[in-house]
Enzyme design. Structure first.
Site, mmCIF file in Angstrom:
data_model
loop_
_atom_site.group_PDB
_atom_site.id
_atom_site.type_symbol
_atom_site.label_atom_id
_atom_site.label_comp_id
_atom_site.label_asym_id
_atom_site.label_seq_id
_atom_site.Cartn_x
_atom_site.Cartn_y
_atom_site.Cartn_z
ATOM 1 N N GLU A 196 14.837 -60.791 -1.047
ATOM 2 C CA GLU A 196 15.973 -61.704 -1.099
ATOM 3 C C GLU A 196 17.310 -60.992 -0.909
ATOM 4 O O GLU A 196 17.512 -59.877 -1.388
ATOM 5 C CB GLU A 196 15.956 -62.457 -2.433
ATOM 6 C CG GLU A 196 14.822 -63.462 -2.439
ATOM 7 C CD GLU A 196 14.627 -64.155 -3.767
ATOM 8 O OE1 GLU A 196 14.651 -65.390 -3.807
ATOM 9 O OE2 GLU A 196 14.440 -63.461 -4.770
ATOM 10 N N CYS A 256 24.915 -59.327 -1.434
ATOM 11 C CA CYS A 256 24.089 -58.656 -2.437
ATOM 12 C C CYS A 256 22.726 -58.355 -1.825
ATOM 13 O O CYS A 256 22.019 -59.263 -1.399
ATOM 14 C CB CYS A 256 23.935 -59.551 -3.672
ATOM 15 S SG CYS A 256 22.865 -58.841 -4.929
ATOM 16 N N CYS A 285 10.436 -55.242 -8.776
ATOM 17 C CA CYS A 285 11.066 -54.139 -9.517
ATOM 18 C C CYS A 285 10.076 -53.595 -10.541
ATOM 19 O O CYS A 285 9.413 -54.365 -11.233
ATOM 20 C CB CYS A 285 12.331 -54.622 -10.217
ATOM 21 S SG CYS A 285 13.217 -53.287 -11.066
ATOM 22 N N CYS A 318 12.899 -55.030 -17.625
ATOM 23 C CA CYS A 318 13.937 -55.604 -18.485
ATOM 24 C C CYS A 318 13.510 -57.020 -18.886
ATOM 25 O O CYS A 318 13.068 -57.808 -18.044
ATOM 26 C CB CYS A 318 15.264 -55.645 -17.748
ATOM 27 S SG CYS A 318 15.772 -54.033 -17.140
ATOM 28 N N CYS A 362 15.136 -60.381 -17.198
ATOM 29 C CA CYS A 362 15.301 -60.440 -15.739
ATOM 30 C C CYS A 362 14.056 -61.002 -15.067
ATOM 31 O O CYS A 362 12.942 -60.529 -15.298
ATOM 32 C CB CYS A 362 15.599 -59.044 -15.206
ATOM 33 S SG CYS A 362 15.669 -58.963 -13.416
ATOM 34 N N GLY A 416 15.085 -55.032 -7.400
ATOM 35 C CA GLY A 416 14.719 -53.616 -7.413
ATOM 36 C C GLY A 416 15.674 -52.728 -8.171
ATOM 37 O O GLY A 416 16.793 -53.113 -8.491
ATOM 38 N N GLU A 417 15.205 -51.521 -8.450
ATOM 39 C CA GLU A 417 16.023 -50.499 -9.097
ATOM 40 C C GLU A 417 16.387 -49.488 -8.004
ATOM 41 O O GLU A 417 15.554 -48.664 -7.607
ATOM 42 C CB GLU A 417 15.221 -49.848 -10.248
ATOM 43 C CG GLU A 417 15.832 -48.595 -10.821
ATOM 44 C CD GLU A 417 17.323 -48.680 -11.106
ATOM 45 O OE1 GLU A 417 17.751 -49.536 -11.885
ATOM 46 O OE2 GLU A 417 18.081 -47.876 -10.526
ATOM 47 N N SER A 465 23.989 -50.541 -8.455
ATOM 48 C CA SER A 465 23.827 -50.781 -9.893
ATOM 49 C C SER A 465 22.483 -50.248 -10.356
ATOM 50 O O SER A 465 21.464 -50.460 -9.701
ATOM 51 C CB SER A 465 23.917 -52.285 -10.168
ATOM 52 O OG SER A 465 23.608 -52.554 -11.516
ATOM 53 N N SER A 487 23.928 -50.758 -15.878
ATOM 54 C CA SER A 487 23.583 -51.920 -16.691
ATOM 55 C C SER A 487 23.370 -51.456 -18.126
ATOM 56 O O SER A 487 22.337 -50.892 -18.457
ATOM 57 C CB SER A 487 22.317 -52.572 -16.142
ATOM 58 O OG SER A 487 22.562 -53.035 -14.831
ATOM 59 N N LEU A 488 24.361 -51.705 -18.959
ATOM 60 C CA LEU A 488 24.316 -51.227 -20.348
ATOM 61 C C LEU A 488 23.493 -52.200 -21.202
ATOM 62 O O LEU A 488 22.486 -51.824 -21.803
ATOM 63 C CB LEU A 488 25.756 -51.088 -20.870
ATOM 64 C CG LEU A 488 25.918 -50.564 -22.286
ATOM 65 C CD1 LEU A 488 25.394 -49.146 -22.408
ATOM 66 C CD2 LEU A 488 27.388 -50.630 -22.720
ATOM 67 N N ASN A 500 21.831 -65.667 -17.170
ATOM 68 C CA ASN A 500 21.397 -66.713 -16.249
ATOM 69 C C ASN A 500 19.954 -67.018 -16.598
ATOM 70 O O ASN A 500 19.100 -66.151 -16.494
ATOM 71 C CB ASN A 500 21.521 -66.231 -14.800
ATOM 72 C CG ASN A 500 22.964 -65.942 -14.430
ATOM 73 O OD1 ASN A 500 23.856 -66.734 -14.700
ATOM 74 N ND2 ASN A 500 23.209 -64.776 -13.843
ATOM 75 N N CYS A 551 22.532 -63.344 -10.765
ATOM 76 C CA CYS A 551 21.992 -62.093 -11.309
ATOM 77 C C CYS A 551 20.746 -62.371 -12.134
ATOM 78 O O CYS A 551 20.748 -63.234 -13.011
ATOM 79 C CB CYS A 551 22.982 -61.431 -12.258
ATOM 80 S SG CYS A 551 24.542 -61.013 -11.535
HETATM 81 N N1 SAH Z 1 18.169 -53.080 -10.990
HETATM 82 C C1 SAH Z 1 19.566 -52.875 -11.017
HETATM 83 C C2 SAH Z 1 20.323 -53.798 -10.094
HETATM 84 C C3 SAH Z 1 19.872 -55.236 -10.026
HETATM 85 S S1 SAH Z 1 20.135 -56.249 -11.408
HETATM 86 C C4 SAH Z 1 20.109 -53.012 -12.417
HETATM 87 O O1 SAH Z 1 19.392 -53.477 -13.280
HETATM 88 O O2 SAH Z 1 21.244 -52.609 -12.639
HETATM 89 C C5 SAH Z 1 21.860 -56.650 -11.361
HETATM 90 C C6 SAH Z 1 22.439 -57.024 -12.729
HETATM 91 O O3 SAH Z 1 21.910 -58.281 -13.194
HETATM 92 C C7 SAH Z 1 22.135 -56.005 -13.820
HETATM 93 O O4 SAH Z 1 23.311 -55.625 -14.455
HETATM 94 C C8 SAH Z 1 21.244 -56.777 -14.773
HETATM 95 O O5 SAH Z 1 21.411 -56.318 -16.096
HETATM 96 C C9 SAH Z 1 21.707 -58.192 -14.587
HETATM 97 N N2 SAH Z 1 20.734 -59.218 -14.980
HETATM 98 C C10 SAH Z 1 19.391 -59.127 -14.966
HETATM 99 N N3 SAH Z 1 18.837 -60.280 -15.406
HETATM 100 C C11 SAH Z 1 19.848 -61.118 -15.710
HETATM 101 C C12 SAH Z 1 19.921 -62.463 -16.173
HETATM 102 N N4 SAH Z 1 18.824 -63.175 -16.419
HETATM 103 N N5 SAH Z 1 21.136 -63.016 -16.355
HETATM 104 C C13 SAH Z 1 22.263 -62.301 -16.086
HETATM 105 N N6 SAH Z 1 22.255 -61.047 -15.617
HETATM 106 C C14 SAH Z 1 21.059 -60.448 -15.436
HETATM 107 FE FE1 SF4 Z 2 14.827 -54.339 -12.376
HETATM 108 FE FE2 SF4 Z 2 17.492 -54.535 -12.670
HETATM 109 FE FE3 SF4 Z 2 15.896 -56.644 -13.204
HETATM 110 FE FE4 SF4 Z 2 15.920 -54.514 -14.832
HETATM 111 S S1 SF4 Z 2 17.634 -55.915 -14.417
HETATM 112 S S2 SF4 Z 2 14.085 -55.583 -14.067
HETATM 113 S S3 SF4 Z 2 16.165 -52.839 -13.381
HETATM 114 S S4 SF4 Z 2 16.202 -55.682 -11.206
#
Ligand code: SAH
Ligand code: SF4
Length: 335
Positions: free
Chosen positions: A83, A96, A103, A107, A110, A154-155, A186, A209-210, A285, A327
Site C-alpha cells: 500500500e 507515504c 511487518c 506492535c 498496529c 513495514g519497518e 520512521s 516511534s516512542l 486510529n 497510520c
Molecule cells: N514501522 C515504522 C513506520 C510505519 S508506522 C514505525 O513503526 O515507526 C508509522 C506510525 O504509525 C508509527 O509511529 C506508529 O507508531 C504509528 N501507528 C501504528 N499503529 C497506529 C494506530 N493504530 N493508530 C495511530 N498510529 C499508529
Molecule cells: Fe511495524 Fe511500525 Fe506497525 Fe510497529 S507500528 S507493527 S513497526 S508498521
C-alpha cells in the site's frame, strides 16, 4: 538500479556515457518503457530488455477518502501487493510509502503487525511507489510539490540497504532530484540500524516511534523493546549525528487509558529533555483486531499542553480514516 549497476547491465563495449543516458532517462525523464528511450541505439535496448526490466508497480485497487486522501493497493512483479498513500495538502502533498510487504515487528496497536512479514521490498519497488503516485497525480513535473514519508507498511530499518539505495536514487540531482529534507523515515527503534543510518552521506530525516513513557509499558506495547531497550534507544538518539537543519521527530500513539495520562506526558518530557526534537502525537486510529480505544480530544489536548511547554509538540491529523489509509491501518483492508 543505481548508476554503477546500470553500467553492469549494459554491454561491456559500450561507452561510459550510455549508463548515464539510461539513468537520466529512467529517473529524471521518468520514461515508462525501454522502447521510449530513443537516445539509446535500438540494439542496446533489445539487449537490455533481455536481462533487465523497466516498469512501475501496477494498480490493483484505489480507495478515495472524503478528505482527499487516496490509498493505492499496488501489485508487484511477484503478484504480492503493497500500500501507498497520497495525502493532498494545500501547499505540498505527502506520499507515504511502504518498505516491506507486511511487518515483522508486532506492535500491539498496529494493523500492519497482524499481517506478519511477507517480504522486504527492493529499492526499485520503493522508488517505483513514488514515481507511480507522482505520475498518477500529475506531480512528476515538479519534485518540490511533494514530501515523502517512509511510514507505510513495514519497518524500514529492517530493510535498510534497500531504503538507503532508494533514498540515494530519490535524492540524486541526476535522478529523481528530491531534497533529503523532504524525506522522512520512521522506525520502531532498531538501535544498531539507527547508528548505521547516521553514518550515511545521503539519508532521510529520522522519526522514532516512542509510543510509551516507561520501559515497562513500551515492552508491552512494542515487544521489540525487550530486545532494544528504551534507555539505549534514547542514548542512540542522543548520539545521532543531526545535520544542522535537522531535528529528530518522536511519534507517540495515544491509547485511551493506557499511555495518555498527564504523568505519561511529563515522563515523555523527561525522556526527551536535552534532545533536539519535536513530538507528533497520534490519537489511535482504530481497526478490527486492535484492542485499544481512541482517547477523547480533551485528553489529547492536555497531553499536548504538557509536552508543548518543553518542546514543539503537534497533533497529527488523521488522514483517510474512512478508507483505512491512516497510520497503523495499512493491512490491505477493503473499504
Ligand atoms: N514501522 C515504522 C513506520 C510505519 S508506522 C514505525 O513503526 O515507526 C508509522 C506510525 O504509525 C508509527 O509511529 C506508529 O507508531 C504509528 N501507528 C501504528 N499503529 C497506529 C494506530 N493504530 N493508530 C495511530 N498510529 C499508529
Ligand atoms: Fe511495524 Fe511500525 Fe506497525 Fe510497529 S507500528 S507493527 S513497526 S508498521
Amino acid at each position: 538500479m543505481e548508476l554503477s549497476e546500470l553500467r553492469q547491465v549494459l554491454p561491456a563495449d559500450e561507452p561510459a556515457y550510455r549508463a548515464e543516458q539510461l539513468y537520466r532517462a529512467i529517473y529524471r525523464q521518468k520514461v515508462g518503457e525501454l522502447v521510449q528511450i530513443s537516445s539509446l541505439p535500438a540494439k542496446i535496448r533489445t539487449e537490455l530488455s533481455q536481462n533487465a526490466e523497466l516498469g512501475l508497480p501496477e494498480v490493483d485497487q484505489v480507495y478515495n477518502s472524503t478528505d482527499g486522501t487516496r490509498r493505492y493497493l499496488l501489485r508487484l512483479a511477484d503478484n504480492r501487493t503493497v500500500e501507498t498513500v497520497l495525502m493532498p495538502e494545500e501547499d505540498r502533498d505527502t506520499v507515504c510509502i511502504s518498505s516491506q510487504v507486511g511487518c515483522p515487528v508486532d506492535c500491539k496497536f498496529c494493523m500492519t503487525a497482524l499481517m506478519g512479514l511477507e517480504r522486504s521490498l527492493t529499492a526499485g519497488e520503493i522508488v517505483g511507489q513514488v514515481l507511480f503516485v507522482a505520475r498518477d497525480n500529475g506531480l512528476l513535473v515538479d519534485n518540490r510539490r511533494f514530501n515523502i514519508v517512509m511510514m507505510g507498511m513495514g519497518e524500514p530499518l529492517l530493510n535498510l540497504p534497500n531504503v538507503l539505495k532508494a533514498t540515494r536514487i530519490l535524492c540524486d540531482p541526476n535522478a529523481v532530484g528530491m531534497s533529503e529534507r523532504r524525506i522522512t523515515v520512521s522506525t520502531s527503534g532498531i538501535i544498531p540500524k539507527i547508528e548505521e543510518l547516521g553514518k550515511q552521506a545521503v539519508r532521510p530525516k529520522l522519526a522514532i516511534s516512542l509510543n510509551a513513557s516507561t520501559e515497562e509499558s513500551r515492552q508491552e506495547l512494542m515487544p521489540i523493546t525487550r530486545k532494544w531497550h528504551l534507555k539505549d534507544l534514547i542514548e542512540a538518539c542522543r548520539a545521532y549525528p543531526l545535520r544542522e537543519w535537522e531535528k529528530l521527530t518522536f511519534e507517540y500513539v495515544l491509547l485511551g487509558g493506557v499511555n495518555d495520562s498527564d504523568a505519561d506526558a511529563r515522563r515523555v518530557v523527561q525522556l526527551l529533555a536535552h534532545l533536539d526534537c519535536k513530538v507528533n502525537l497520534i490519537a489511535l486510529n482504530p481497526g478490527p483486531g486492535i484492542p485499544y480505544l481512541t482517547p477523547d480530544p480533551e485528553r489529547v489536548a492536555s497531553f499536548q499542553n504538557i509536552v508543548k511547554r518543553a518542546m514543539p509538540c503537534f497533533i497529527r491529523r488523521p488522514r483517510g480514516l474512512d478508507i483505512y489509509a491512516a497510520c497503523g491501518q495499512l493491512k490491505r483492508n477493503t473499504a
